[in-house]
Design a protein around this motif. Structure first.
Motif, PDB file in Angstrom:
ATOM      1  N   ARG A  68      -7.749   2.134  10.127  1.00 24.55           N
ATOM      2  CA  ARG A  68      -7.339   3.406   9.519  1.00 24.55           C
ATOM      3  C   ARG A  68      -8.539   4.297   9.188  1.00 24.55           C
ATOM      4  O   ARG A  68      -9.651   3.805   8.951  1.00 24.55           O
ATOM      5  CB  ARG A  68      -6.508   3.146   8.261  1.00 24.55           C
ATOM      6  CG  ARG A  68      -5.139   2.586   8.597  1.00 24.55           C
ATOM      7  CD  ARG A  68      -4.209   2.466   7.402  1.00 24.55           C
ATOM      8  NE  ARG A  68      -2.834   2.390   7.866  1.00 24.55           N
ATOM      9  CZ  ARG A  68      -2.248   1.271   8.313  1.00 24.55           C
ATOM     10  NH1 ARG A  68      -2.934   0.147   8.343  1.00 24.55           N
ATOM     11  NH2 ARG A  68      -1.011   1.299   8.739  1.00 24.55           N
ATOM     12  N   SER A  70      -9.061   5.666   6.544  1.00 23.87           N
ATOM     13  CA  SER A  70      -9.540   5.285   5.218  1.00 23.87           C
ATOM     14  C   SER A  70     -10.523   4.119   5.266  1.00 23.87           C
ATOM     15  O   SER A  70     -11.220   3.852   4.286  1.00 23.87           O
ATOM     16  CB  SER A  70      -8.351   4.929   4.317  1.00 23.87           C
ATOM     17  OG  SER A  70      -7.559   3.906   4.898  1.00 23.87           O
ATOM     18  N   GLY A 300      -3.397   8.266   8.748  1.00 16.80           N
ATOM     19  CA  GLY A 300      -2.998   8.485   7.361  1.00 16.80           C
ATOM     20  C   GLY A 300      -1.986   9.592   7.211  1.00 16.80           C
ATOM     21  O   GLY A 300      -1.543   9.880   6.095  1.00 16.80           O
ATOM     22  N   ASP A 327      -0.617   7.161   2.849  1.00 15.59           N
ATOM     23  CA  ASP A 327      -1.147   6.298   1.806  1.00 15.59           C
ATOM     24  C   ASP A 327      -0.461   6.616   0.490  1.00 15.59           C
ATOM     25  O   ASP A 327      -0.772   7.587  -0.177  1.00 15.59           O
ATOM     26  CB  ASP A 327      -2.656   6.482   1.669  1.00 15.59           C
ATOM     27  CG  ASP A 327      -3.257   5.506   0.667  1.00 15.59           C
ATOM     28  OD1 ASP A 327      -2.511   4.635   0.170  1.00 15.59           O
ATOM     29  OD2 ASP A 327      -4.452   5.612   0.380  1.00 15.59           O
ATOM     30  N   THR A 329      -0.263   4.441  -2.099  1.00 13.83           N
ATOM     31  CA  THR A 329      -0.699   3.483  -3.116  1.00 13.83           C
ATOM     32  C   THR A 329      -0.603   4.115  -4.496  1.00 13.83           C
ATOM     33  O   THR A 329      -1.021   5.257  -4.709  1.00 13.83           O
ATOM     34  CB  THR A 329      -2.153   3.053  -2.832  1.00 13.83           C
ATOM     35  OG1 THR A 329      -2.194   2.392  -1.566  1.00 13.83           O
ATOM     36  CG2 THR A 329      -2.659   2.117  -3.908  1.00 13.83           C
ATOM     37  N   HIS A 338       0.685  -1.395  -3.188  1.00 18.93           N
ATOM     38  CA  HIS A 338       0.414  -0.815  -1.883  1.00 18.93           C
ATOM     39  C   HIS A 338       1.661  -0.864  -0.990  1.00 18.93           C
ATOM     40  O   HIS A 338       2.475  -1.790  -1.108  1.00 18.93           O
ATOM     41  CB  HIS A 338      -0.715  -1.574  -1.191  1.00 18.93           C
ATOM     42  CG  HIS A 338      -1.976  -1.658  -1.987  1.00 18.93           C
ATOM     43  ND1 HIS A 338      -2.962  -0.700  -1.940  1.00 18.93           N
ATOM     44  CD2 HIS A 338      -2.406  -2.591  -2.881  1.00 18.93           C
ATOM     45  CE1 HIS A 338      -3.945  -1.036  -2.758  1.00 18.93           C
ATOM     46  NE2 HIS A 338      -3.635  -2.177  -3.334  1.00 18.93           N
TER      47      HIS A 338
END
Length: 420
Positions: A68, A70, A300, A327, A329, A338
């Motif tokens: 990813r 991220s 993402g 995302d 989270t 998550h």
């Protein structure tokens, strides 16, 4: 006199392929892509033990890990500058870019390296047109994505960048570019400044906008203020052009057409599992870039595949555009939860077709409810609740809902808490 653009100017042979042929050619190219990627130390580690010759269809591809966006900052910190994901040594590249984070992005020497020519052609641009390029030329690659495509097409470029709004207006008035390329918000600022200065920018008949959302109200505002053709482009600093809008008979077609040199998957957020056609999920892209191959790269971003082909004649897959961030989270009672943990619950309870974790309540009084679409509810509530607690280390309730009840918006975790 402006160049006349015909449909034959706007389409190329790859864009008009029979979909089955396109799919077969992309899948046939996968083994060589993986073999090349595995020569780079980063991909060699990520794909350790993967026999490249066995990855020749979507089912096999879906078994590979998702890397990813991220993840890039940590990968690059461990193995500067590109996390070992570049096939071409970084000192042999054309440019090295710095995006916020920082995240470093490469550019190689190939013509139209970012594959931006197709979006420009979809806007109707061709040799002899002039472009006011209002993406930043400072550190980030967006302006150079446009430059590469314009050079291939034969368009002249005004390297305007951002800022200096009065000079932007004066330049458009004097040099009379045919198209603006940049963010939609800056185009609005330029047009408002022109009105304030009493200057008519009647040459600017087209705009290609990206990096921000373009709501229908803003597109309509541009039409009302003298820019009749405004198209969106979905791109990233890692991949370049991903998908773009098109026009037929002066009207913007639904959805965004995928670029020809990418494999698209839509996966359940927090996992690498492809979702059903039409379901919202995370955009995962495999790119055949020879300098910087990306294998199952998670952007993402949320989107969904749009059924059918575009009326413009391009036969590739369409997506619905940017639908939010994958995302989700969130922190509950001091613990991070998550999307991947919700996916783990589903794996342990196959009777659940779809689930959504709703976090509600007020500050310091969080409540967690797992809403489940399932046909088999008998005696399952307690078992699912125990699994949820085991995986998240938090107590949560389980609520069964009818199949089809949960929204198709890609949300796996919904933060519905009140903070007022």
């Amino acid at each position: 006199m402006h160049p006349v653009t015909t449909m034959s100017d706007m389409l190329d042979a790859l864009e008009q392929r029979v979909p089955q042929l396109r799919e077969a050619e992309l899948m046939a190219a996968l083994p060589a892509l993986l073999a090349r990627a595995q020569q780079a130390p980063g991909w060699a580690s990520i794909l350790r033990g993967v026999p490249s010759q066995d990855i020749f269809d979507r089912a096999a591809l879906a078994q590979l890990p998702v890397t990813r966006k991220s993840d890039l900052q940590a990968l690059q910190a461990a193995a500067p500058p590109f996390g070992g994901l570049n096939s071409t040594p970084h000192r042999q590249l054309r440019r090295l870019f710095v995006s916020p984070g920082p995240i470093f992005d490469p550019e190689g020497h190939g013509q139209d390296w970012w594959r931006f020519e197709r979006p420009l052609r979809a806007l109707g641009l061709r040799a002899g047109n002039i472009i006011q390029n209002c993406f930043s030329y400072h550190f980030t690659p967006a302006a150079f994505m446009v430059e590469g495509a314009a050079a291939k097409l034969g368009c002249a470029v005004i390297p305007a960048g951002i800022g200096q709004t009065e000079l932007q207006v004066q330049t458009i008035a004097r040099l009379r570019p045919d198209a603006y390329i940049g963010t939609p918000s800056f185009l609005k600022i330029i047009l408002e400044k022109a009105a304030e200065m009493g200057i008519v920018l009647d040459s600017l008949q087209r705009a290609l906008v990206s990096a921000e959302a373009l709501p229908p109200s803003l597109r309509s505002w541009f039409h009302a203020h003298g820019v009749p053709q405004v198209l969106q482009l979905y791109a990233s600093a890692d991949i370049g052009n991903i998908a773009y809008e098109s026009i037929s008979d002066g009207q913007v077609n639904p959805g965004m057409v995928l670029d020809e040199h990418l494999i698209l998957e839509i996966v359940r957020p927090g996992t690498g599992d492809p979702v059903a056609a039409g379901e919202v999920g995370e955009v995962v892209v495999t790119s055949f870039n020879p300098d910087y191959p990306l294998i199952r790269f998670g952007t993402g971003d949320l989107s969904a595949v749009l059924d059918g082909a575009s009326p413009c004649g391009r036969t590739n897959v369409r997506i619905k555009g940017w639908l939010g961030r994958a995302d989700q989270t969130t922190k509950v009672r001091g613990m991070f939860v998550h999307p991947s943990q919700v996916a783990d619950v589903l794996r342990r309870h196959p009777a659940i077709h779809k689930a959504r974790l709703v976090v509600s309540g007020e500050m310091a009084n969080d409540r967690m409810t797992l809403q489940c679409e399932t046909m088999d509810q008998a005696g399952a509530e307690q078992a699912i609740a125990e699994t949820l607690r085991e995986i998240t280390k938090l107590r949560g309730e389980v609520e069964f809902v009818a199949t089809g009840t949960l929204p198709n918006d890609g949300k796996v975790i919904e933060d519905a808490r009140q903070y007022d």
